[in-house]
Design an enzyme around this catalytic site. Structure first.
Site, PDB file in Angstrom:
ATOM      1  N   GLY A   1      45.125  74.652  11.500  1.00 34.87           N
ATOM      2  CA  GLY A   1      45.793  74.301  10.244  1.00 34.87           C
ATOM      3  C   GLY A   1      45.810  75.448   9.257  1.00 34.87           C
ATOM      4  N   ALA A   2      46.018  76.655   9.757  1.00 39.39           N
ATOM      5  CA  ALA A   2      45.861  77.857   8.920  1.00 39.39           C
ATOM      6  C   ALA A   2      47.162  78.363   8.331  1.00 39.39           C
ATOM      7  CB  ALA A   2      45.206  78.968   9.742  1.00 39.39           C
TER       8      ALA A   2
ATOM      9  N   TYR B   1      41.631  56.040   8.647  1.00 36.29           N
ATOM     10  CA  TYR B   1      41.425  57.422   8.219  1.00 36.29           C
ATOM     11  C   TYR B   1      39.941  57.742   8.128  1.00 36.29           C
ATOM     12  CZ  TYR B   1      41.230  61.490   5.135  1.00 36.29           C
ATOM     13  OH  TYR B   1      40.934  62.721   4.579  1.00 36.29           O
TER      14      TYR B   1
ATOM     15  N   GLY C   1      47.413  75.963   2.673  1.00 39.27           N
ATOM     16  CA  GLY C   1      46.296  75.228   2.107  1.00 39.27           C
ATOM     17  C   GLY C   1      44.934  75.849   2.345  1.00 39.27           C
TER      18      GLY C   1
END
Length: 297
Positions: free
Chosen positions: A13-14, A164, A17
């Site tokens: 997820g780079a 979640y 954010g």
């Protein structure tokens, strides 16, 4: 070691954010960074791609490798890990940052969304660790850092979004298990969680929040850097918050991280009044070690 110079980080997820900020903080030390994400072309609603993030890493002083990877697929993970190790000569650090969020109650949670959260959050964290560990075991200071909260069975954190919550706690349980399993091999396995909400794309998934009442991802990047430069054999098995880590190394000004000066950020999920874990004796010991190391350095 107070620098990540020459270290190789594999960050999920780079492309934007928190993941990108951790990558840029490492890049300023001269680290090698594998940018792991699915976005290789501009998204109509979300900023950044693996290529734009890689360019920023290079500009910041690091070396980057942009790898389009769907972390729900273990074969794609294996290929990305192999390419990273081949390119940079190994892997020293895994950052499990990628996460899927869907804050809906049970009757409003389609199983497709439930499955997505568990595939991206829990399953991928385990799969990435499994794939990276053969390389981490060869590193002189190996770390796995997962962006997940301290385990907390208070019903309030389940009542409104059970699916979640279970997926995030699954990530935390992986930290718990792997830190014990690989303690003798010297692999540090820790979790890090923000005390307040952070300005990310996921922030838009939380309804009713006043804009601007958040902190920048830089606070997580700074806290992560402090953990990742600590001796792996001494600082492992911790469920840290960003504030607790930064306080341990002498940072007291958290206003510098506020997205909007004068606007207090909202508190994040999963944390009770003891938000820095100081009432947990094991976390307190690790924070003391962390502080002692950085002050000595």
């Amino acid at each position: 070691m107070t620098s990540l110079k020459g270290k190789t980080l594999f960050i999920t997820g780079a492309s934007r954010g928190i993941g990108k900020e951790i990558a840029l903080r490492a890049a300023r030390d001269g680290a090698n960074v594998a940018i792991i994400a699915k976005t290789d072309e501009p998204h109509p609603k979300l900023p950044g791609t693996i290529h734009s993030a890689a360019a920023e890493v290079e500009e910041a002083g690091g070396k980057a490798l942009a790898l389009k990877t769907d972390i729900r697929d273990e074969d794609q993970i294996a290929a990305a890990v192999a390419k990273t190790a081949e390119t940079f000569g190994g892997i020293d650090i895994l950052i499990n940052n990628a996460s899927a969020i869907n804050l809906t109650p049970t009757l409003q949670t389609p199983m497709k969304r439930f499955d997505l959260m568990h595939q991206v959050n829990t399953r991928a964290s385990f799969a990435c660790a499994q794939a990276c560990l053969p390389h981490l075991l060869k590193s002189d200071n190996p770390h796995i850092l997962t962006l997940s909260p301290p385990p907390n069975l208070s019903p309030q954190w389940f009542a409104n979004h059970t699916g979640y919550t279970i997926s995030k706690y699954g990530m935390s349980l992986i930290t718990l298990g792997l830190s014990a399993e690989f303690a003798d091999e010297g692999v540090a396995v820790n979790s890090l969680w923000p005390v307040t909400v952070i300005e990310t794309a996921a922030l838009n998934m939380i309804p009713g929040l006043e804009q601007g009442r958040a902190r920048t991802p830089q606070i997580i990047a700074d806290a992560a850097h402090a953990i990742l430069t600590a001796p792996a054999r001494e600082v492992t098995g911790g469920f840290f918050t960003d504030e607790s880590v930064l306080e341990a190394i002498g940072v007291t000004d958290f206003e510098q991280y506020n997205l909007t000066p004068g606007k207090a950020p909202y508190p994040d999920f999963f944390l009770e009044l003891d938000r820095n874990g100081k009432n947990d004796p094991e976390v307190a010991k690790l924070l003391t070690k962390l502080g002692r190391f950085h002050k000595a350095a």
